[in-house]
Design an enzyme around this catalytic site. Structure first.
Site, PDB file in Angstrom:
ATOM      1  CB  THR A 246      -5.364 -11.970  -8.806  1.00 49.45           C
ATOM      2  OG1 THR A 246      -4.435 -12.130  -9.749  1.00 49.45           O
ATOM      3  CG2 THR A 246      -5.225 -12.364  -7.600  1.00 49.45           C
TER       4      THR A 246
ATOM      5  N   GLY B 159      -1.896  -9.871  -6.764  1.00 50.64           N
ATOM      6  CA  GLY B 159      -1.289 -10.972  -6.778  1.00 50.64           C
ATOM      7  C   GLY B 159      -0.517 -11.561  -5.528  1.00 50.64           C
TER       8      GLY B 159
ATOM      9  CG  ASP C 219      -6.840  -5.620 -13.801  1.00 52.93           C
ATOM     10  OD1 ASP C 219      -6.867  -6.774 -12.988  1.00 52.93           O
ATOM     11  OD2 ASP C 219      -5.808  -5.183 -14.046  1.00 52.93           O
TER      12      ASP C 219
ATOM     13  CB  CYS D 251      -8.533  -8.722 -12.039  1.00 53.89           C
ATOM     14  SG  CYS D 251      -7.462  -9.206 -10.796  1.00 53.89           S
TER      15      CYS D 251
ATOM     16  CB  CYS E 234      -1.812 -12.464 -15.030  1.00 55.36           C
ATOM     17  SG  CYS E 234      -2.058 -10.852 -14.360  1.00 55.36           S
ATOM     18  CB  THR E 235      -6.254  -9.022 -17.472  1.00 51.56           C
ATOM     19  OG1 THR E 235      -6.002  -8.604 -16.188  1.00 51.56           O
ATOM     20  CG2 THR E 235      -7.389 -10.222 -17.455  1.00 51.56           C
TER      21      THR E 235
HETATM   22  N1  DGL Z   1      -4.421  -8.353 -14.009  1.00 51.02           N
HETATM   23  C1  DGL Z   1      -4.645  -9.086 -12.514  1.00 51.02           C
HETATM   24  C2  DGL Z   1      -4.936 -10.894 -12.998  1.00 51.02           C
HETATM   25  O1  DGL Z   1      -5.584 -10.971 -14.205  1.00 51.02           O
HETATM   26  C3  DGL Z   1      -3.289  -8.840 -12.091  1.00 51.02           C
HETATM   27  C4  DGL Z   1      -3.177  -9.025 -10.679  1.00 51.02           C
HETATM   28  C5  DGL Z   1      -2.238  -8.407  -9.704  1.00 51.02           C
HETATM   29  O2  DGL Z   1      -2.513  -7.428  -9.427  1.00 51.02           O
HETATM   30  O3  DGL Z   1      -1.495  -8.846  -9.311  1.00 51.02           O
HETATM   31  O4  DGL Z   1      -4.474 -11.579 -12.178  1.00 51.02           O
END
Ligand code: DGL
Length: 269
Positions: free
Chosen positions: A72, A40, A7, A70, A194-195
């Site tokens: 994204t 993101g 992630d 993730c 989003c995780t």
């Molecule tokens: N956990 C990521 C997701 O699932 C976060 C993304 C980010 O860093 O903005 O999209």
């Protein structure tokens, strides 16, 4: 023997936690690209390059299978990485498909044509990059027809969580839910796309109301990983388990320990 979990930061811990509960005998090597989070707000090329570098690192450390925990990265990089070809014996998988299969009540790997499904009005909460990719709507269209998806780009939430500012994160979630409701007053289901957002699941549920079914990815991804590993036992790889970050290991360890309520110690990647 370790499965890689990637992630941009701490959000993938929600997937790791569920996977460890579902698969207590499997080891995991977690990689947080904290130095470059959040993803993101980056453009697709940037997200692809960062994701590719991290996944190759996990493969080089002995992981055969890497889960992009993730959305994204899954939206911007997964298809391109798979199309350019992965090294022999290695795989990379994303987190969209198990979620969409649950939403559309499909069995794992059911590739029959798209059909009408129970749910018709779906709210999608995700990062700006995931929303603008329209990857969720594309994957959904392969499986279901007649589903109205209203997407809300939740700017700022990932930064607040990474900074450990849960009061700000909560206020932002409430304002993003209000914005969504102005566009779609009565969603039947909400996707936390989003995780990081499962760390705010209670706030999402309260703001949406009890009549909305909220879908998070942790358990769904863990279940499909369990199914995958029973069919591909050799994909567990021969790497060592642990936690790696491109950020400051002390700070990242403290936040991770706070979120998972158990001691987590990151090392420098
Ligand atoms: N956990 C990521 C997701 O699932 C976060 C993304 C980010 O860093 O903005 O999209």
């Amino acid at each position: 023997m370790a499965v890689g979990i990637f992630d941009s930061g701490l959000g993938g811990l929600t997937v790791l936690n569920a996977a460890q509960k579902r698969l207590p005998d499997v080891d995991f090597l977690y990689f947080a690209d904290s130095a470059h989070a959040p993803y993101g707000v980056r453009n697709a090329e940037d997200i692809y390059q960062l994701t590719r570098t991290a996944v190759h690192d996990l493969w080089a450390r002995g992981c055969n299978l890497v889960i992009l925990a993730c959305n994204t990265a899954s939206a911007a990089a997964l298809r391109r990485m798979q199309e350019e070809g992965v090294p022999e014996g290695k795989r990379v998988l994303g987190v969209f498909v198990p979620l969409i299969e649950a939403l559309t009540e499909r069995q794992w790997g059911d590739n029959s044509p798209p059909r009408e499904v129970e749910v018709q009005h779906v709210a999608l909460f995700a990062t700006p990059a995931t929303v603008s990719s329209r990857a969720f709507q594309r994957e959904l269209a392969f499986r279901a027809i007649g589903v109205d998806v209203e997407a809300q780009a939740c700017g700022g939430v990932v930064d607040a969580i990474e900074d450990g500012d849960m009061i700000l994160a909560e206020a932002l979630v409430r304002s993003h839910v209000d914005a969504l409701k102005r566009k779609m007053p009565a969603p039947q289901a909400a996707i936390l796309g989003c995780t990081h957002y499962p760390l705010m699941a209670d706030t999402f549920q309260q703001a949406l109301g009890p009549q909305v079914t909220v879908y998070s990815q942790g358990d769904l991804v863990a279940e499909s990983l369990a199914d995958y590993l029973t069919r591909h036992a050799n994909m567990q790889g021969d790497g060592e388990s642990g936690f790696l970050t491109t950020g400051k290991p002390g700070v990242v360890s403290d936040r991770a320990t706070q979120f998972l309520r158990r001691q987590i110690t990151f090392a420098a990647a």
